[in-house]
Design a protein around this motif. Structure first.
Motif, PDB file in Angstrom:
ATOM      1  N   HIS A  50       0.856  -1.197   0.000  1.00 35.73           N
ATOM      2  CA  HIS A  50       0.000   0.000   0.000  1.00 35.73           C
ATOM      3  C   HIS A  50       0.886   1.239   0.000  1.00 35.73           C
ATOM      4  O   HIS A  50       1.313   1.704   1.043  1.00 35.73           O
ATOM      5  CB  HIS A  50      -0.917  -0.027   1.239  1.00 35.73           C
ATOM      6  N   HIS A  92       1.442   5.237  -1.925  1.00 37.36           N
ATOM      7  CA  HIS A  92       0.918   6.293  -2.797  1.00 37.36           C
ATOM      8  C   HIS A  92       2.046   6.989  -3.544  1.00 37.36           C
ATOM      9  O   HIS A  92       3.134   7.148  -3.008  1.00 37.36           O
ATOM     10  CB  HIS A  92       0.155   7.339  -1.976  1.00 37.36           C
ATOM     11  N   HIS A 126      -5.071   6.859  -4.706  1.00 39.27           N
ATOM     12  CA  HIS A 126      -6.508   7.009  -4.423  1.00 39.27           C
ATOM     13  C   HIS A 126      -7.326   6.959  -5.705  1.00 39.27           C
ATOM     14  O   HIS A 126      -6.809   7.181  -6.800  1.00 39.27           O
ATOM     15  CB  HIS A 126      -6.748   8.347  -3.714  1.00 39.27           C
ATOM     16  N   GLU A 131      -5.997   2.162  -4.356  1.00 36.72           N
ATOM     17  CA  GLU A 131      -6.769   2.181  -3.114  1.00 36.72           C
ATOM     18  C   GLU A 131      -8.130   2.735  -3.513  1.00 36.72           C
ATOM     19  O   GLU A 131      -8.314   3.956  -3.613  1.00 36.72           O
ATOM     20  CB  GLU A 131      -6.130   3.055  -2.036  1.00 36.72           C
ATOM     21  N   ASP A 188       1.076   2.481   3.599  1.00 33.39           N
ATOM     22  CA  ASP A 188       0.286   3.666   3.227  1.00 33.39           C
ATOM     23  C   ASP A 188       1.218   4.861   3.094  1.00 33.39           C
ATOM     24  O   ASP A 188       0.832   6.004   3.358  1.00 33.39           O
ATOM     25  CB  ASP A 188      -0.807   3.938   4.291  1.00 33.39           C
ATOM     26  N   HIS A 199       3.230   7.949   1.880  1.00 34.02           N
ATOM     27  CA  HIS A 199       3.001   9.026   0.926  1.00 34.02           C
ATOM     28  C   HIS A 199       4.323   9.682   0.527  1.00 34.02           C
ATOM     29  O   HIS A 199       4.358  10.562  -0.306  1.00 34.02           O
ATOM     30  CB  HIS A 199       2.033  10.067   1.505  1.00 34.02           C
TER      31      HIS A 199
HETATM   32 ZN    ZN Z   1      -3.753   4.970   1.440  1.00 32.84          ZN
END
Ligand code: ZN
Ligand code: ZN
Length: 571
Positions: free
Chosen positions: A342, A344, A374, A413, A529, A531
């Motif tokens: 996961h 981004h 996203h 996601e 997750d 970024h």
């Molecule tokens: Zn995420």
């Protein structure tokens, strides 16, 4: 080095005190000098001896005299004077938002207020509104600000604390009198939040070690200092307690201070039944006080008749019983994760290009990363529509041709919409390797509604895992209402995974729910997750949750190599 920090700390205090006195000019002068000396390469003592203190930018005659006095006598008479000229407790008042040094001094002068509690009482009694320049409104603002100040969590996120621990351990380990150094307490058990730090050191020279400890960079206040223990504050409010013990009972002290309390109580009771006495100094025979174990933690658990219990398990959640039966889990290791599921990129709200993410992942020894930006309904995060996602897929396929032993997985996601449908059509989801489905809106729904949304998403054949399944933010947002039991049952049936989201303020699923999911036969995926590329470091936090949830490597999808993973994703 440490003497520079010591001197800087004194100058910082001058700065703070002058600011309270309302002398902003002097305050700034001292703060600037403090910063200069803190980052000075030369030893301040040598600079002083060669008479060149005033050559340091920001250091004038007055500050030079302060430094000289401190270096030659270890005292600072002028600082003492300054301290005494200010009422104790007034320094605390400026921690409340909206209260500057001048106001704090006025409160003290006019109402004799010397602490935040006294200020609160005065405001409640309506005493503040009668002061010149104040009114009902500003009094209410002060009460609000006090409430906000008091509600600041006094616990830190594990993810914030781990780098500090590494820094302390490295600093202390570099000192010759230190034989072993480790942070004990809840941070060693990898609990998601940490109150204060307990640092344990094995050494034969406590006094020297304590001296070295209190002169650590970033120590802002020394609260106590003895021959084998000390407490300091790092930064604004992280308390670090040091204990120095002898190498012969280091293991028992480490065991004792690691906790948890419940685990230790049970262990001590068990020891008593076996005719032993267990405390922070060791494991002893009761009849003659002979020490049986204590040098290492392992020796204690072994003497009690079972295998070593990893710190992450020590919560009295059945681990002692399991150890007695010989059925402790073979916990997933911190080096067993082969990829991140996961991440981004710049394509939505991340900061890095696909290539930059791949490079950082390879540097960290990962074999794959699932790019999960996203989807379109999250406009704020520049979510991808079908067309942009197709472009990204093409870009990833192109990049993958150049990697050796590494692969970017095509992922998304995707938002779970209010009605339980997904934000993108199967037409494009079918081309992806890994699909994280998450809820990012409508958190206030009933348990029935939220559970239905997630279950409906799990019935889509292309969904691989459910992202941050409860939506909680540690110390900031409660989980949404959801029936996890039902969710796990469906997940197991539908062969959909559950994510451990490894962002420091998420850790969602948490340890407790992770274990419940595993016991229902649900496969877990770990995703940072991230970024930014640096956030790939959070994988370790995700693993710590898995370990606290009793997971073995076979329970986690990304312990497998790329082919093994893709086989498991296919439904
Ligand atoms: Zn995420
Ligand atoms: Zn999300």
């Amino acid at each position: 080095m440490s003497i520079n920090i010591e001197v800087a700390r004194i100058l910082y205090e001058f700065g703070e005190l002058y600011s309270l006195k309302g002398d902003g000019f002097r305050s700034r002068a001292y703060l600037i000098a403090a910063q200069r000396i803190e980052s000075l390469n030369d030893d301040i003592r040598a600079v002083c001896e060669s008479g060149k203190l005033e050559a340091i930018p920001g250091v004038g005659k007055r500050i030079a005299a302060v430094i000289e006095e401190y270096l030659s006598t270890g005292d600072c008479s002028y600082l003492e004077e300054l301290r005494e000229s200010l009422p104790p407790g007034v320094r605390d008042l400026i921690s409340v938002e909206g209260i500057g040094p001048k106001t704090a001094m006025r409160f003290h002068g006019e109402l004799n207020i010397g602490s935040i509690d006294q200020l609160e009482e005065a405001a409640r009694l309506g005493k503040i509104q009668n002061l010149r320049g104040f009114g009902i409104k500003s009094e209410a603002n002060i009460l609000r600000a006090i409430k906000a100040y008091k509600s600041i969590p006094k616990r830190f996120l594990l993810g914030q604390i781990l780098p500090v621990i590494r820094e302390i351990e490295e600093y202390m380990a570099g000192f010759s009198s230190v034989l072993t150094v480790e942070a004990a307490g809840s941070s060693r058990r990898m609990k998601e939040t940490v109150g204060d730090l307990d640092v344990l050191i094995a050494s034969k020279n406590g006094e020297e070690v304590v001296e070295h400890f209190v002169s650590m960079p970033r120590v802002s206040r020394v609260m106590s200092k003895g021959t084998t223990r000390s407490s300091v504050i790092i930064g604004v409010n992280l308390q670090v307690d040091l204990r120095v013990v002898s190498p012969t009972n280091y293991g028992s002290a480490l065991q004792y201070f690691t906790g948890s309390k419940d685990h230790n109580v049970k262990l001590r009771t068990l020891a008593l039944k076996l005719g032993y006495k267990l405390n922070e100094y060791g494991l002893f025979k009761r009849k003659n006080n002979q020490q049986i174990a204590g040098k290492t933690e392992k020796s204690i658990y072994k003497a009690l008749g079972f295998k070593y219990i990893e710190p992450e398990l020590r919560e009295d959640r059945g681990e002692i019983e399991a150890a007695m039966e010989g059925s402790l889990p073979n916990l997933i290791g911190y080096n067993e994760i082969r990829g991140d599921l996961h991440v981004h990129s710049k394509w939505s709200d991340g900061t890095a290009t696909l290539k930059e993410i791949a490079e950082e992942a390879q540097r960290r020894g990962l074999e794959y990363v699932a790019i999960c930006d996203h989807s379109k309904s999250l406009g704020i995060a520049r979510g991808l529509n079908e067309k942009r996602l197709k472009n990204q897929i093409a870009k990833i396929e192109k990049l993958n041709k150049y990697f050796e032993n590494f692969m970017l997985l095509k992922g998304i996601e995707v938002d779970i919409l209010a009605d339980g449908n997904l934000d993108l059509s199967n037409n494009v989801l079918k081309d992806l390797d890994f699909v994280v489905a998450s809820i990012h809106s409508g958190f206030k729904g009933t348990a029935k509604k939220m559970t239905e949304r997630v279950i409906s998403a799990m019935h889509n054949d292309y969904v691989s895992t459910i992202g941050h399944p409860t939506g909680r933010l540690i110390q900031r947002r409660q989980p949404y209402q959801i029936n996890l039991e039902e969710v796990f049952t469906t997940a197991s049936k539908q062969r959909v995974m559950m994510e451990i989201n490894a962002l420091p303020d998420r850790l969602d699923l948490n340890d407790f729910n992770t274990r419940a999911a595993m016991e229902r036969g649900v496969m877990i995926s770990i995703g940072t997750d991230a970024h930014t590329p640096e956030q790939l470091i959070y994988l370790a936090l995700g693993i710590s949750v898995a370990r606290r949830g009793w997971l073995e490597s076979e329970n986690v999808a990304n312990t497998h190599n790329i082919n093994g993973l893709l086989r498991r994703v296919k439904r």
